[in-house]
Design a protein around this motif. Structure first.
Motif, PDB file in Angstrom:
ATOM      1  N   ARG A 277      31.574  41.188  53.690  1.00 56.85           N
ATOM      2  CA  ARG A 277      31.185  40.813  52.334  1.00 56.85           C
ATOM      3  C   ARG A 277      32.345  41.013  51.369  1.00 56.85           C
ATOM      4  O   ARG A 277      32.581  40.190  50.474  1.00 56.85           O
ATOM      5  CB  ARG A 277      29.993  41.648  51.881  1.00 56.85           C
ATOM      6  CG  ARG A 277      29.515  41.314  50.463  1.00 56.85           C
ATOM      7  CD  ARG A 277      28.427  42.269  50.003  1.00 56.85           C
ATOM      8  NE  ARG A 277      28.896  43.641  50.000  1.00 56.85           N
ATOM      9  CZ  ARG A 277      29.630  44.179  49.018  1.00 56.85           C
ATOM     10  NH1 ARG A 277      29.981  43.431  47.975  1.00 56.85           N
ATOM     11  NH2 ARG A 277      30.007  45.432  49.080  1.00 56.85           N
ATOM     12  N   ALA A 278      33.121  42.080  51.556  1.00 57.39           N
ATOM     13  CA  ALA A 278      34.204  42.417  50.624  1.00 57.39           C
ATOM     14  C   ALA A 278      35.299  41.349  50.630  1.00 57.39           C
ATOM     15  O   ALA A 278      35.766  40.928  49.561  1.00 57.39           O
ATOM     16  CB  ALA A 278      34.783  43.784  50.972  1.00 57.39           C
ATOM     17  N   TRP A 279      35.707  40.894  51.804  1.00 54.33           N
ATOM     18  CA  TRP A 279      36.802  39.919  51.791  1.00 54.33           C
ATOM     19  C   TRP A 279      36.342  38.582  51.233  1.00 54.33           C
ATOM     20  O   TRP A 279      37.113  37.872  50.571  1.00 54.33           O
ATOM     21  CB  TRP A 279      37.447  39.770  53.178  1.00 54.33           C
ATOM     22  CG  TRP A 279      36.736  38.926  54.215  1.00 54.33           C
ATOM     23  CD1 TRP A 279      36.042  39.388  55.284  1.00 54.33           C
ATOM     24  CD2 TRP A 279      36.702  37.494  54.300  1.00 54.33           C
ATOM     25  NE1 TRP A 279      35.563  38.338  56.033  1.00 54.33           N
ATOM     26  CE2 TRP A 279      35.957  37.155  55.456  1.00 54.33           C
ATOM     27  CE3 TRP A 279      37.213  36.466  53.528  1.00 54.33           C
ATOM     28  CZ2 TRP A 279      35.720  35.838  55.842  1.00 54.33           C
ATOM     29  CZ3 TRP A 279      36.982  35.147  53.915  1.00 54.33           C
ATOM     30  CH2 TRP A 279      36.241  34.848  55.053  1.00 54.33           C
ATOM     31  N   ARG A 280      35.090  38.228  51.481  1.00 56.26           N
ATOM     32  CA  ARG A 280      34.591  36.968  50.940  1.00 56.26           C
ATOM     33  C   ARG A 280      34.527  37.014  49.403  1.00 56.26           C
ATOM     34  O   ARG A 280      34.895  36.047  48.729  1.00 56.26           O
ATOM     35  CB  ARG A 280      33.212  36.659  51.521  1.00 56.26           C
ATOM     36  CG  ARG A 280      33.241  36.340  53.007  1.00 56.26           C
ATOM     37  CD  ARG A 280      31.842  36.108  53.564  1.00 56.26           C
ATOM     38  NE  ARG A 280      31.863  36.005  55.010  1.00 56.26           N
ATOM     39  CZ  ARG A 280      32.121  34.896  55.689  1.00 56.26           C
ATOM     40  NH1 ARG A 280      32.377  33.780  55.021  1.00 56.26           N
ATOM     41  NH2 ARG A 280      32.121  34.891  57.010  1.00 56.26           N
ATOM     42  N   GLU A 281      34.083  38.144  48.868  1.00 54.44           N
ATOM     43  CA  GLU A 281      34.020  38.276  47.417  1.00 54.44           C
ATOM     44  C   GLU A 281      35.413  38.245  46.803  1.00 54.44           C
ATOM     45  O   GLU A 281      35.632  37.616  45.750  1.00 54.44           O
ATOM     46  CB  GLU A 281      33.307  39.581  47.039  1.00 54.44           C
ATOM     47  CG  GLU A 281      31.807  39.549  47.323  1.00 54.44           C
ATOM     48  CD  GLU A 281      31.128  40.839  46.921  1.00 54.44           C
ATOM     49  OE1 GLU A 281      31.851  41.809  46.556  1.00 54.44           O
ATOM     50  OE2 GLU A 281      29.877  40.891  46.972  1.00 54.44           O
ATOM     51  N   ARG A 282      36.371  38.897  47.435  1.00 55.16           N
ATOM     52  CA  ARG A 282      37.735  38.915  46.886  1.00 55.16           C
ATOM     53  C   ARG A 282      38.391  37.544  46.980  1.00 55.16           C
ATOM     54  O   ARG A 282      39.151  37.152  46.100  1.00 55.16           O
ATOM     55  CB  ARG A 282      38.557  39.976  47.608  1.00 55.16           C
ATOM     56  CG  ARG A 282      38.094  41.382  47.282  1.00 55.16           C
ATOM     57  CD  ARG A 282      38.903  42.455  47.965  1.00 55.16           C
ATOM     58  NE  ARG A 282      38.285  43.754  47.755  1.00 55.16           N
ATOM     59  CZ  ARG A 282      38.767  44.897  48.236  1.00 55.16           C
ATOM     60  NH1 ARG A 282      39.892  44.879  48.945  1.00 55.16           N
ATOM     61  NH2 ARG A 282      38.151  46.028  48.003  1.00 55.16           N
ATOM     62  N   GLU A 283      38.087  36.830  48.023  1.00 56.56           N
ATOM     63  CA  GLU A 283      38.636  35.476  48.141  1.00 56.56           C
ATOM     64  C   GLU A 283      38.035  34.560  47.084  1.00 56.56           C
ATOM     65  O   GLU A 283      38.744  33.747  46.467  1.00 56.56           O
ATOM     66  CB  GLU A 283      38.374  34.917  49.543  1.00 56.56           C
ATOM     67  CG  GLU A 283      38.829  33.478  49.749  1.00 56.56           C
ATOM     68  CD  GLU A 283      40.332  33.288  49.672  1.00 56.56           C
ATOM     69  OE1 GLU A 283      40.782  32.124  49.804  1.00 56.56           O
ATOM     70  OE2 GLU A 283      41.069  34.280  49.479  1.00 56.56           O
ATOM     71  N   SER A 284      36.747  34.682  46.843  1.00 49.17           N
ATOM     72  CA  SER A 284      36.119  33.881  45.791  1.00 49.17           C
ATOM     73  C   SER A 284      36.704  34.216  44.429  1.00 49.17           C
ATOM     74  O   SER A 284      36.942  33.332  43.599  1.00 49.17           O
ATOM     75  CB  SER A 284      34.605  34.113  45.784  1.00 49.17           C
ATOM     76  OG  SER A 284      34.021  33.621  46.963  1.00 49.17           O
TER      77      SER A 284
END
Length: 459
Positions: free
Chosen positions: A434-441
């Motif tokens: 979840r963390a990497w997806r949020e940071r990429e967004s």
């Protein structure tokens, strides 16, 4: 390891080979726009054992007015045709650019960008012989500093909506290099995540200001440079998953019980990969056969935050190659610049600061075509083995007329091929996905260009 017949199947790309037909079904890079001479933009190119001529169609004769008078208008488009005249085999890379095509110097035969012979001046005026003559021709398009060509049968597919194509040209940089080995060796080096812990590490203080300086950048939240972080954590957990574009590869390093370093790279099927390049940049790199024992890599670097300093990057890269063929100055003939003192005191390889040279040595030292029947692969080679399975399966699938990864059938499916996200970040160990997806967004929301269409990022 591979069986001998499978190794042949995934390395031989000439006309009529199963792999050659598959690779030709995709748009392939054939030249940098910057390498085309300004005074005469015509260049001989060799792609997958085919000898061709690329030229800019600066002038095309068009009919205007009722009287049928002709006028020359600039188009800026590209033509790609067979290198040799159908008449007596003369080299058309020396031909004259006329009426949007190339005229042979020997007897004046004129060829259009579609390969048709338009004029045969020495033949009788009433002759229809020219209508029967045609040389190979392929459609071309220009994307962010690279000329791509479609060398396959039928109509070309639409371009995917990958970041490297969607980024404005001012946020990109394109370059190429020639390596003396089979294309697959170069590609497999790019999708192997565990080698960075050794091949690009330093044994002394990292002074790097050359290509590869992203390994000198501090990874946010760690207090360590990337080269130090991956060097200290040399046993990543590697996971591979299928994706519409090919494969997504995760290299996961637990820094503490609560903190994890996440590095995500991608295979863009069939012959490219996308990797992170520091905190704000990524690049897509294609490995395109010249023949079965040599290939070019083509790269589009793109920045999510700042306009790219193309002039500085070009000057930097040109210091490392010889023109006009972009052959690295460090190569097999001079042991890739190997210096035993440097290996003891500074770099792990002893081959300078340019990470391209490190990668080049690794894949060229295997020989022109690696013998995969004698290698021994382990758990850390998951991405390599997954790619080989995918490639062999796709060759068979394409031969049988079935879909293959990353090849859009229409504009709508091309629009679904986005990203792919290339990540280098630190996350909580438990909730890292979840963390990497949020940071990429969030990175895409901040970007002057990628943020325009966050919903299509496929994070």
């Amino acid at each position: 390891m591979l069986r001998h017949e499978d190794n042949v199947r995934v390395t031989r790309s000439g006309p009529g080979t199963p792999l050659g037909r598959l690779l030709r079904a995709y748009w392939q890079p054939v030249a940098l726009v910057s390498e085309m001479p300004e005074d005469r933009p015509v260049k001989a190119v060799r792609v997958m054992s085919e000898d061709l001529v690329l030229f800019r169609r600066d002038e095309v004769s068009v009919e205007v007015g009722e009287g049928g008078s002709a006028a020359a208008v600039p188009t800026g488009e590209w033509g790609l045709v067979g290198r040799y005249c159908a008449h007596r085999g003369v080299d058309l890379s020396y031909g004259r650019r006329e009426n949007g095509g190339l005229r042979c110097l020997y007897h004046g035969w004129l060829y259009g960008p579609d390969g048709r012979c338009l004029e045969q001046p020495a033949e009788p005026e009433h002759s229809s012989f020219a209508e029967k003559v045609r040389i190979p021709s392929y459609p071309c398009v220009e994307r962010n500093g690279i000329v791509f060509a479609y060398l396959g049968a039928g109509d070309p597919p639409p371009f995917p909506a990958y970041d490297c194509f969607r980024a404005p040209e001012s946020y990109t940089f394109a370059f190429k290099g020639r390596w003396q080995c089979n294309w697959l060796q170069g590609l497999e080096g790019g999708i192997d995540p565990s080698h960075v812990s050794f091949l690009h590490r330093f044994v002394g203080e990292d002074p790097r200001e050359a290509y590869g300086q992203q390994f000198s950048e501090e990874v946010a939240g760690t207090g360590k440079k990337l080269s130090e972080l991956v060097g200290d954590n040399f046993r990543p957990d590697i996971e591979v998953e299928g994706a519409e574009h090919g494969l997504r590869v995760f290299a996961l390093r637990d820094l503490t019980e609560d903190v994890r370093h996440v590095r995500i790279t991608n295979l863009v099927f069939p012959n490219a990969f996308v990797v992170p390049f520091g905190n704000s940049k990524s690049f897509c790199q294609w490995h395109v056969p010249i023949d079965d024992e040599n290939h070019y890599w083509f790269m589009i670097l793109y920045d999510f935050e700042e306009v790219t300093d193309q002039e500085t990057l070009l000057t930097q890269r040109l210091r490392e190659v010889s023109l006009p063929d972009y052959r690295p100055l460090r190569n097999r003939t001079n042991d890739w610049g190997f210096d035993p003192t440097e290996q003891r005191e500074l770099t792990y390889t002893g081959m300078g600061l340019d990470i391209n040279v490190h990668d080049q040595w690794a894949v060229e030292s295997m020989g022109p075509v690696q013998d995969r029947t004698v290698e021994r692969l382990g758990v850390s080679d998951r991405a390599v083995t997954a790619n080989r399975r995918l490639l062999l399966k796709a060759i068979d699938s394409f031969e049988n007329g079935n879909p293959v990864p990353g090849l859009p059938l229409d504009v709508e499916s091309a629009e679904e091929l986005t990203g792919p996200p290339a990540i280098d970040t630190v996350t909580p160990a438990e909730d890292w996905e979840r963390a990497w997806r949020e940071r990429e967004s969030e990175r895409r929301r901040r970007s002057p260009w990628a943020g325009r269409d966050v919903r299509r990022a496929q994070c």
